[in-house]
Scaffold this motif. Structure first.
Motif, PDB file in Angstrom:
ATOM      1  N   ALA A  95       0.815  -1.213   0.000  1.00 21.85           N
ATOM      2  CA  ALA A  95       0.000   0.000   0.000  1.00 21.85           C
ATOM      3  C   ALA A  95       0.853   1.270   0.000  1.00 21.85           C
ATOM      4  N   ALA A  96       1.978   1.253   0.704  1.00 22.15           N
ATOM      5  CA  ALA A  96       2.848   2.434   0.747  1.00 22.15           C
ATOM      6  C   ALA A  96       3.440   2.728  -0.631  1.00 22.15           C
ATOM      7  N   GLU A  97       3.884   1.685  -1.336  1.00 22.69           N
ATOM      8  CA  GLU A  97       4.429   1.886  -2.689  1.00 22.69           C
ATOM      9  C   GLU A  97       3.353   2.391  -3.642  1.00 22.69           C
ATOM     10  N   ALA A  98       2.145   1.854  -3.510  1.00 22.26           N
ATOM     11  CA  ALA A  98       1.041   2.309  -4.360  1.00 22.26           C
ATOM     12  C   ALA A  98       0.726   3.780  -4.092  1.00 22.26           C
ATOM     13  N   ALA A  99       0.705   4.174  -2.827  1.00 25.52           N
ATOM     14  CA  ALA A  99       0.438   5.570  -2.476  1.00 25.52           C
ATOM     15  C   ALA A  99       1.541   6.488  -2.994  1.00 25.52           C
ATOM     16  N   ASP A 100       2.795   6.032  -2.896  1.00 23.88           N
ATOM     17  CA  ASP A 100       3.917   6.815  -3.410  1.00 23.88           C
ATOM     18  C   ASP A 100       3.796   6.994  -4.921  1.00 23.88           C
ATOM     19  N   GLY A 101       3.437   5.930  -5.628  1.00 22.63           N
ATOM     20  CA  GLY A 101       3.263   6.016  -7.079  1.00 22.63           C
ATOM     21  C   GLY A 101       2.161   6.981  -7.460  1.00 22.63           C
ATOM     22  N   ALA A 102       1.064   6.948  -6.727  1.00 22.83           N
ATOM     23  CA  ALA A 102      -0.038   7.866  -7.004  1.00 22.83           C
ATOM     24  C   ALA A 102       0.378   9.313  -6.750  1.00 22.83           C
ATOM     25  N   ALA A 103       1.132   9.545  -5.677  1.00 23.63           N
ATOM     26  CA  ALA A 103       1.604  10.903  -5.374  1.00 23.63           C
ATOM     27  C   ALA A 103       2.562  11.395  -6.453  1.00 23.63           C
ATOM     28  N   ARG A 104       3.450  10.524  -6.904  1.00 22.47           N
ATOM     29  CA  ARG A 104       4.385  10.912  -7.975  1.00 22.47           C
ATOM     30  C   ARG A 104       3.629  11.220  -9.270  1.00 22.47           C
ATOM     31  N   ALA A 105       2.609  10.414  -9.582  1.00 17.90           N
ATOM     32  CA  ALA A 105       1.810  10.648 -10.785  1.00 17.90           C
ATOM     33  C   ALA A 105       1.091  11.993 -10.707  1.00 17.90           C
ATOM     34  N   ALA A 106       0.547  12.320  -9.534  1.00 23.55           N
ATOM     35  CA  ALA A 106      -0.126  13.606  -9.358  1.00 23.55           C
ATOM     36  C   ALA A 106       0.856  14.769  -9.499  1.00 23.55           C
ATOM     37  N   ALA A 107       2.068  14.602  -8.975  1.00 25.31           N
ATOM     38  CA  ALA A 107       3.083  15.651  -9.100  1.00 25.31           C
ATOM     39  C   ALA A 107       3.491  15.835 -10.561  1.00 25.31           C
ATOM     40  N   LEU A 108       3.612  14.735 -11.285  1.00 20.40           N
ATOM     41  CA  LEU A 108       3.984  14.793 -12.704  1.00 20.40           C
ATOM     42  C   LEU A 108       2.948  15.580 -13.503  1.00 20.40           C
ATOM     43  N   THR A 109       1.684  15.200 -13.367  1.00 18.84           N
ATOM     44  CA  THR A 109       0.656  15.900 -14.130  1.00 18.84           C
ATOM     45  C   THR A 109       0.482  17.338 -13.627  1.00 18.84           C
ATOM     46  N   GLY A 110       0.621  17.527 -12.329  1.00 23.61           N
ATOM     47  CA  GLY A 110       0.494  18.878 -11.791  1.00 23.61           C
ATOM     48  C   GLY A 110       1.529  19.832 -12.333  1.00 23.61           C
ATOM     49  N   ARG A 111       2.723  19.340 -12.555  1.00 23.09           N
ATOM     50  CA  ARG A 111       3.799  20.222 -13.024  1.00 23.09           C
ATOM     51  C   ARG A 111       3.796  20.446 -14.534  1.00 23.09           C
ATOM     52  N   PHE A 112       3.498  19.409 -15.296  1.00 24.66           N
ATOM     53  CA  PHE A 112       3.749  19.509 -16.737  1.00 24.66           C
ATOM     54  C   PHE A 112       2.514  19.581 -17.629  1.00 24.66           C
ATOM     55  N   THR A 113       1.310  19.459 -17.109  1.00 27.04           N
ATOM     56  CA  THR A 113       0.151  19.388 -18.011  1.00 27.04           C
ATOM     57  C   THR A 113      -0.684  20.659 -18.054  1.00 27.04           C
ATOM     58  N   ARG A 114      -0.218  21.710 -17.429  1.00 29.58           N
ATOM     59  CA  ARG A 114      -0.966  22.970 -17.475  1.00 29.58           C
ATOM     60  C   ARG A 114      -0.487  23.836 -18.632  1.00 29.58           C
ATOM     61  N   PRO A 115      -1.426  24.452 -19.367  1.00 27.11           N
ATOM     62  CA  PRO A 115      -1.001  25.403 -20.401  1.00 27.11           C
ATOM     63  C   PRO A 115      -0.239  26.560 -19.753  1.00 27.11           C
ATOM     64  N   THR A 116       0.705  27.110 -20.495  1.00 26.17           N
ATOM     65  CA  THR A 116       1.514  28.202 -19.957  1.00 26.17           C
ATOM     66  C   THR A 116       1.033  29.574 -20.432  1.00 26.17           C
ATOM     67  N   GLY A 117       0.164  29.601 -21.446  1.00 27.22           N
ATOM     68  CA  GLY A 117      -0.302  30.879 -21.985  1.00 27.22           C
ATOM     69  C   GLY A 117       0.596  31.425 -23.078  1.00 27.22           C
ATOM     70  N   THR A 118       1.737  30.757 -23.324  1.00 23.65           N
ATOM     71  CA  THR A 118       2.635  31.144 -24.411  1.00 23.65           C
ATOM     72  C   THR A 118       2.988  29.893 -25.215  1.00 23.65           C
ATOM     73  N   ASP A 119       3.475  30.102 -26.415  1.00 24.22           N
ATOM     74  CA  ASP A 119       3.937  28.970 -27.219  1.00 24.22           C
ATOM     75  C   ASP A 119       5.251  28.463 -26.646  1.00 24.22           C
TER      76      ASP A 119
END
Length: 195
Positions: free
Chosen positions: A97-121
């Motif tokens: 369960a701890a490894e699964a929770a860590d993986g989910a947290a890492r996945a959320a951090a990945l999408t949180g950082r890189f999947t937002r539009p920046t407003g510029t090209d």
């Protein structure tokens, strides 16, 4: 409308110790040649040696692009299904369960950082691993969390996702290996014939 374009790259072929092989170096060089015509502003990479070295090689073809480490790109299992499909049961054997929770947290951090539009090209290269690429593709398509299973990008393949303000992400390319000769495609997969 401005777009944030993520050029997702799986590192070149590596040996069991995580060092790029001769094929991995060549794959990275050929991908660098392909990306050289684009206005790449940044190359982000996983902290693992195979991704670091692949990013260094790509950067030789992308003068002016800053090269940065991003912990969010490290190799990890992004999601463990509550009841894994039977064909994946062995893969998940031993995850607690701890490894699964860590993986989910890492996945959320990945999408949180890189999947937002920046407003510029922008054009950014993310040098990472098969599982984070599969997770980002799954996320862009708004597919169920377990759908990352079975998405298997090849070494030095190119996947491109565009993010625009107010619009759903666009999957432009997935697992494109057109820059690689046939003998350098599919490295890292099991044996057998491949197109």
């Amino acid at each position: 409308m401005p777009a944030r374009r993520l050029h997702l790259v799986r590192h070149g072929a590596a040996d069991p110790f995580g060092r790029l092989t001769d094929d991995g170096h060549r794959q990275s060089e050929l991908l660098g040649t392909r990306l050289a015509a684009l206005p790449i502003g940044a190359v982000w990479h996983s902290p693992l040696p195979r991704a670091v070295r692949s990013a260094q090689i790509l950067a030789e073809y992308l003068p002016g692009a800053g090269v940065h480490e991003a912990d969010e790109l490290v190799d990890h299992v992004p999601h463990v299904p509550g009841a894994p499909p039977a064909e994946w049961a062995g893969f998940f054997d031993g995850y607690d369960a701890a490894e699964a929770a860590d993986g989910a947290a890492r996945a959320a951090a990945l999408t949180g950082r890189f999947t937002r539009p920046t407003g510029t090209d922008t054009h950014e290269v993310l040098v990472t691993h098969a599982y984070p690429i599969a997770w980002l593709v799954r996320h862009a398509l708004d597919a169920p969390p377990a759908r990352w299973l079975g998405l298997n990008p090849g070494n030095a393949s190119l996947t491109v996702i565009e993010y625009r303000p107010g619009a759903a992400p666009t999957l432009v390319l997935y697992n494109d290996m057109g820059h690689l000769p046939p003998e350098l495609r599919w490295t890292g997969f099991g044996g057998g014939p491949h197109p």
